[in-house]
Design an enzyme around this catalytic site. Sequence first.
Site, PDB file in Angstrom:
ATOM      1  CG  ASP A   1      -7.312   3.160  -0.880  1.00 25.76           C
ATOM      2  OD1 ASP A   1      -7.775   2.013  -0.821  1.00 25.76           O
ATOM      3  OD2 ASP A   1      -7.402   3.968   0.071  1.00 25.76           O
TER       4      ASP A   1
ATOM      5  CE  LYS B   1      -4.437   0.756   0.083  1.00 26.04           C
ATOM      6  NZ  LYS B   1      -5.552  -0.120  -0.330  1.00 26.04           N
TER       7      LYS B   1
END
Length: 442
Positions: free
Chosen positions: A167, A127
């Site tokens: 995201d 991430k």
Amino acid sequence: MAQQGCSEFLDRIDERHPNQPEYVQAVREVVADVWELVEQDARYRRARVLERLTEPDRSVSFRVSWEDDSGGAHVARGYRVQTCNALGPYKGGLRFHPSVNESILKFLGFEQTFKNSLTGLPIGAGKGGADFDPRKRSDAEVRRFCQAFMIELLRDIGPETDVPAGDIGVGDREIGYLFGQYKRSSGNFAGALTGKPLAFGGSELRSEATGFGVVYFTAAVLERAGETLDGKRCAVSGAGNVATYCARKLLEEGGTVVSLSDSGGTLAVEDGLSNDHLDWLGTRGRRLHDLAEEFGLAYREDSKPWSLECDLAFPCATQNELDAADARGLVDGGCGWIVEGANMPCDPEAHEIFAESKAVLCPGKAANAGGVAVSALEMSQNASFQRWTRKRVDKLLRGVMGRIHHACADQFEDADRPDYVRAANRAGFIRVAEALVAQGIG
Ligand code: NDP
Ligand code: 2IT
């Protein structure tokens, strides 16, 4: 003895990751459910599987300097956490939001490990992101930021090493700018990012995949309970990618969507949202309070959707958005299912309240895996220079969500009281733990 071992392990996590509350929260939730599996398997203990999974492989942070429209210089902090590549290249989104820090990205990368494992596809976990706020910036500023960010990120990513996607705050537009800079600087037109626009290497259905997948998973959960979505009242939070495509698919399945929300408040629609409302909102930059004004709907500032009467709740905004009071409201109001579209939207106290009630909680790492699953399909298409049809991708997405549901159902200890949280943690853990054991210490 087992309990003592588990609490000592968690104490060490607290010590090793000070001031990282989101990360510690995510680890605690998984470790509680998988500890017994580790106790029962000497191979997992010898290979220190849990210790390895709770220490990211690598984490980089970098300065991103960029220029605003009036020539002013700004400095943001960018990150990439490469969590675990036991199952494939590091894979997970980029978040651009002022709240981004290492704790949040480590928690998201940790969740991603189990989510990506559950998909059954060859993807590891990671991430990244930056504490940059695209909402307050012009298109040219977002482009300059994305270019500056990619110049720094470039050395750490690639189609077989690490493949970021979107995201919060990173959608088609940002991925387009990031890809353009990746291509210019590397000289490679390679699938080092997913979520690309369709015109240059993107996959059909990637934009819709997370929200649609949430609904496919929900349909499987309801089917097991002898129910369908038809006529059910659904409260949805968020008004971004996940929330809006979740709402679209709920409407298609006959559900009534009674809310959307954003950081300013909640749009509450007693009779249910329509596709016209969603079409209007779909245009970049449009906000819920403008939608309310345009269609004469109610926008309640500073409120959340969880006090509305509903059969199902879909938190699709952000972590820890649903707390104990919200959970109590939902349970007392008769909500039967909570399906997490966001990552870790229910806080630990909310989990406890759901666990003591009849409500069924479906965790994000199972329910929202459709986005990363279609990202993996995009990687396959890029690697083989193919472009698959929407129909084919949709069939594959439905298949993945159905298999995730099966993998969970195989883990239920009490079939009458399905515990999807524990089941997803255990099923996700086993595949990655086996890979770590098989690949040796390293
Ligand atoms: P978007 O940026 O498209 O939308 C985010 C939405 O959530 C916006 O409506 C935003 O409101 C709201 N929101 C964000 N932060 C807060 C906050 N602190 N309080 C209240 N509302 C907030 O993001 P996505 O839809 O892509 O992501 C939503 C969630 O889904 C995240 O948890 C993400 O990690 C998760 N997820 C996303 C996937 C994807 O493919 N995009 C895949 C799997 C999970 P505002 O505009 O006012 O800030
Ligand atoms: O949380 C997630 O699964 C995502 N943001 C999507 C990640 C991806 O690589 O598509």
